[in-house]
Design a protein around this motif. Structure first.
Motif, PDB file in Angstrom:
ATOM      1  N   ARG A   1       6.199  39.878 -21.825  1.00  0.00           N
ATOM      2  CA  ARG A   1       7.549  39.381 -22.152  1.00  0.00           C
ATOM      3  C   ARG A   1       7.543  37.906 -22.505  1.00  0.00           C
ATOM      4  O   ARG A   1       8.237  37.473 -23.411  1.00  0.00           O
ATOM      5  CB  ARG A   1       8.491  39.587 -20.976  1.00  0.00           C
ATOM      6  CG  ARG A   1       9.098  40.922 -20.950  1.00  0.00           C
ATOM      7  CD  ARG A   1      10.168  41.001 -19.892  1.00  0.00           C
ATOM      8  NE  ARG A   1      10.461  42.407 -19.708  1.00  0.00           N
ATOM      9  CZ  ARG A   1      11.400  42.870 -18.956  1.00  0.00           C
ATOM     10  NH1 ARG A   1      12.142  42.056 -18.255  1.00  0.00           N
ATOM     11  NH2 ARG A   1      11.614  44.155 -18.864  1.00  0.00           N
ATOM     12  N   GLU A   2       6.781  37.134 -21.751  1.00  0.00           N
ATOM     13  CA  GLU A   2       6.728  35.696 -21.999  1.00  0.00           C
ATOM     14  C   GLU A   2       6.133  35.411 -23.377  1.00  0.00           C
ATOM     15  O   GLU A   2       6.600  34.538 -24.096  1.00  0.00           O
ATOM     16  CB  GLU A   2       5.910  34.998 -20.906  1.00  0.00           C
ATOM     17  CG  GLU A   2       5.872  33.496 -21.037  1.00  0.00           C
ATOM     18  CD  GLU A   2       7.256  32.838 -21.011  1.00  0.00           C
ATOM     19  OE1 GLU A   2       7.393  31.749 -21.616  1.00  0.00           O
ATOM     20  OE2 GLU A   2       8.187  33.399 -20.406  1.00  0.00           O
ATOM     21  N   PHE A   3       5.111  36.173 -23.771  1.00  0.00           N
ATOM     22  CA  PHE A   3       4.524  36.032 -25.105  1.00  0.00           C
ATOM     23  C   PHE A   3       5.552  36.351 -26.175  1.00  0.00           C
ATOM     24  O   PHE A   3       5.703  35.615 -27.147  1.00  0.00           O
ATOM     25  CB  PHE A   3       3.308  36.959 -25.230  1.00  0.00           C
ATOM     26  CG  PHE A   3       2.739  37.032 -26.619  1.00  0.00           C
ATOM     27  CD1 PHE A   3       2.048  35.960 -27.160  1.00  0.00           C
ATOM     28  CD2 PHE A   3       2.893  38.172 -27.383  1.00  0.00           C
ATOM     29  CE1 PHE A   3       1.515  36.029 -28.440  1.00  0.00           C
ATOM     30  CE2 PHE A   3       2.377  38.250 -28.659  1.00  0.00           C
ATOM     31  CZ  PHE A   3       1.676  37.171 -29.193  1.00  0.00           C
ATOM     32  N   ARG A   4       6.274  37.467 -25.991  1.00  0.00           N
ATOM     33  CA  ARG A   4       7.307  37.843 -26.970  1.00  0.00           C
ATOM     34  C   ARG A   4       8.388  36.781 -27.058  1.00  0.00           C
ATOM     35  O   ARG A   4       8.842  36.429 -28.145  1.00  0.00           O
ATOM     36  CB  ARG A   4       7.931  39.189 -26.589  1.00  0.00           C
ATOM     37  CG  ARG A   4       6.980  40.351 -26.790  1.00  0.00           C
ATOM     38  CD  ARG A   4       7.634  41.651 -26.476  1.00  0.00           C
ATOM     39  NE  ARG A   4       7.934  41.716 -25.045  1.00  0.00           N
ATOM     40  CZ  ARG A   4       8.329  42.794 -24.412  1.00  0.00           C
ATOM     41  NH1 ARG A   4       8.516  43.904 -25.066  1.00  0.00           N
ATOM     42  NH2 ARG A   4       8.552  42.766 -23.120  1.00  0.00           N
ATOM     43  N   ARG A   5       8.803  36.232 -25.898  1.00  0.00           N
ATOM     44  CA  ARG A   5       9.840  35.202 -25.885  1.00  0.00           C
ATOM     45  C   ARG A   5       9.371  33.935 -26.586  1.00  0.00           C
ATOM     46  O   ARG A   5      10.090  33.362 -27.399  1.00  0.00           O
ATOM     47  CB  ARG A   5      10.253  34.886 -24.447  1.00  0.00           C
ATOM     48  CG  ARG A   5      11.499  34.000 -24.362  1.00  0.00           C
ATOM     49  CD  ARG A   5      11.662  33.351 -23.012  1.00  0.00           C
ATOM     50  NE  ARG A   5      10.585  32.452 -22.668  1.00  0.00           N
ATOM     51  CZ  ARG A   5      10.405  31.236 -23.181  1.00  0.00           C
ATOM     52  NH1 ARG A   5      11.227  30.785 -24.083  1.00  0.00           N
ATOM     53  NH2 ARG A   5       9.397  30.491 -22.810  1.00  0.00           N
TER      54      ARG A   5
ATOM     55  N   TRP B   1      11.898  41.066 -32.345  1.00  0.00           N
ATOM     56  CA  TRP B   1      11.870  40.196 -31.167  1.00  0.00           C
ATOM     57  C   TRP B   1      12.796  39.001 -31.364  1.00  0.00           C
ATOM     58  O   TRP B   1      13.488  38.585 -30.445  1.00  0.00           O
ATOM     59  CB  TRP B   1      10.457  39.702 -30.896  1.00  0.00           C
ATOM     60  CG  TRP B   1       9.483  40.759 -30.477  1.00  0.00           C
ATOM     61  CD1 TRP B   1       9.758  42.064 -30.138  1.00  0.00           C
ATOM     62  CD2 TRP B   1       8.080  40.603 -30.356  1.00  0.00           C
ATOM     63  NE1 TRP B   1       8.589  42.716 -29.815  1.00  0.00           N
ATOM     64  CE2 TRP B   1       7.538  41.842 -29.935  1.00  0.00           C
ATOM     65  CE3 TRP B   1       7.203  39.548 -30.566  1.00  0.00           C
ATOM     66  CZ2 TRP B   1       6.188  42.041 -29.716  1.00  0.00           C
ATOM     67  CZ3 TRP B   1       5.847  39.736 -30.347  1.00  0.00           C
ATOM     68  CH2 TRP B   1       5.350  40.976 -29.924  1.00  0.00           C
ATOM     69  N   ARG B   2      12.779  38.451 -32.581  1.00  0.00           N
ATOM     70  CA  ARG B   2      13.636  37.293 -32.863  1.00  0.00           C
ATOM     71  C   ARG B   2      15.111  37.668 -32.775  1.00  0.00           C
ATOM     72  O   ARG B   2      15.917  36.939 -32.209  1.00  0.00           O
ATOM     73  CB  ARG B   2      13.320  36.720 -34.251  1.00  0.00           C
ATOM     74  CG  ARG B   2      14.082  35.447 -34.559  1.00  0.00           C
ATOM     75  CD  ARG B   2      13.743  34.905 -35.911  1.00  0.00           C
ATOM     76  NE  ARG B   2      14.316  35.759 -36.939  1.00  0.00           N
ATOM     77  CZ  ARG B   2      14.402  35.422 -38.215  1.00  0.00           C
ATOM     78  NH1 ARG B   2      13.919  34.294 -38.634  1.00  0.00           N
ATOM     79  NH2 ARG B   2      14.936  36.250 -39.070  1.00  0.00           N
ATOM     80  N   ARG B   3      15.492  38.830 -33.315  1.00  0.00           N
ATOM     81  CA  ARG B   3      16.885  39.282 -33.272  1.00  0.00           C
ATOM     82  C   ARG B   3      17.339  39.471 -31.819  1.00  0.00           C
ATOM     83  O   ARG B   3      18.429  39.040 -31.433  1.00  0.00           O
ATOM     84  CB  ARG B   3      17.045  40.581 -34.064  1.00  0.00           C
ATOM     85  CG  ARG B   3      18.477  41.067 -34.143  1.00  0.00           C
ATOM     86  CD  ARG B   3      18.630  42.320 -35.003  1.00  0.00           C
ATOM     87  NE  ARG B   3      17.831  43.423 -34.505  1.00  0.00           N
ATOM     88  CZ  ARG B   3      16.781  43.955 -35.132  1.00  0.00           C
ATOM     89  NH1 ARG B   3      16.407  43.481 -36.305  1.00  0.00           N
ATOM     90  NH2 ARG B   3      16.115  44.963 -34.614  1.00  0.00           N
ATOM     91  N   ARG B   4      16.491  40.089 -31.001  1.00  0.00           N
ATOM     92  CA  ARG B   4      16.825  40.286 -29.584  1.00  0.00           C
ATOM     93  C   ARG B   4      16.915  38.946 -28.849  1.00  0.00           C
ATOM     94  O   ARG B   4      17.776  38.764 -27.989  1.00  0.00           O
ATOM     95  CB  ARG B   4      15.789  41.177 -28.920  1.00  0.00           C
ATOM     96  CG  ARG B   4      15.866  42.612 -29.374  1.00  0.00           C
ATOM     97  CD  ARG B   4      14.784  43.443 -28.726  1.00  0.00           C
ATOM     98  NE  ARG B   4      14.797  44.805 -29.246  1.00  0.00           N
ATOM     99  CZ  ARG B   4      13.805  45.658 -29.092  1.00  0.00           C
ATOM    100  NH1 ARG B   4      12.725  45.307 -28.423  1.00  0.00           N
ATOM    101  NH2 ARG B   4      13.890  46.861 -29.596  1.00  0.00           N
ATOM    102  N   TYR B   5      16.005  38.034 -29.165  1.00  0.00           N
ATOM    103  CA  TYR B   5      16.005  36.709 -28.533  1.00  0.00           C
ATOM    104  C   TYR B   5      17.303  35.967 -28.851  1.00  0.00           C
ATOM    105  O   TYR B   5      17.941  35.392 -27.972  1.00  0.00           O
ATOM    106  CB  TYR B   5      14.792  35.916 -29.031  1.00  0.00           C
ATOM    107  CG  TYR B   5      14.706  34.501 -28.525  1.00  0.00           C
ATOM    108  CD1 TYR B   5      14.325  34.225 -27.216  1.00  0.00           C
ATOM    109  CD2 TYR B   5      14.996  33.431 -29.363  1.00  0.00           C
ATOM    110  CE1 TYR B   5      14.228  32.929 -26.753  1.00  0.00           C
ATOM    111  CE2 TYR B   5      14.903  32.126 -28.914  1.00  0.00           C
ATOM    112  CZ  TYR B   5      14.517  31.885 -27.605  1.00  0.00           C
ATOM    113  OH  TYR B   5      14.434  30.595 -27.160  1.00  0.00           O
TER     114      TYR B   5
END
Length: 134
Positions: free
Chosen positions: A23-27, A57-61
């Motif tokens: 998760r941290e990598f994706r964030r 990932w960017r859209r969710r972030y």
């Protein structure tokens, strides 16, 4: 702009060929993709992932950031004046035949539009606006 977020290991996923990234990598990667001038395709290629995955990932972030910052502002009604009643003119001959009113009233409440064409009595309009308001 060269941004590379390195993550040495991807955990194996539940299906073959689909790794589960931390998760941290994706964030971190999604945050880097939101930087001005960052190329999502280049960032994805440099980190060995599919660009469509990084876009997701960017859209969710961004949605998560917006949900965290969105809040309601408290509002208090200090003094609400009662609606005024219009007195009928002393000329009683026109009571049975009111003159037609021309024109349009348009009131917007966010995405709601109330449009009144012609003549409408004040009580009906008050009920309609009261129902929109609540």
């Amino acid at each position: 702009m060269d941004i590379t977020v390195t993550e040495p290991k991807a955990r194996p996923g539940s299906r073959k060929g689909r790794p589960n990234y931390d998760r941290e990598f994706r964030r971190r990667l999604a945050a880097a993709a939101c930087e001005p001038g960052a190329s999502v395709a280049k960032l994805a290629r440099d980190n060995g992932i599919n660009a469509n995955m990084l876009f997701t990932w960017r859209r969710r972030y961004r949605a998560q950031l917006q949900a965290e910052t969105t809040s309601l502002i408290p509002v208090a009604v200090i003094h609400e004046t009662p609606p005024q009643r219009l007195a009928m003119p002393p000329n009683g001959g026109d009571v049975g035949n009111p003159t037609p009113r021309d024109g349009t009233i348009e009131i917007r409440f966010g995405g709601v539009v109330v449009r009144v064409n012609g003549g409408v009595d004040a009580d009906t309009l008050r009920v309609v606006l009261g129902s929109v308001r609540s």
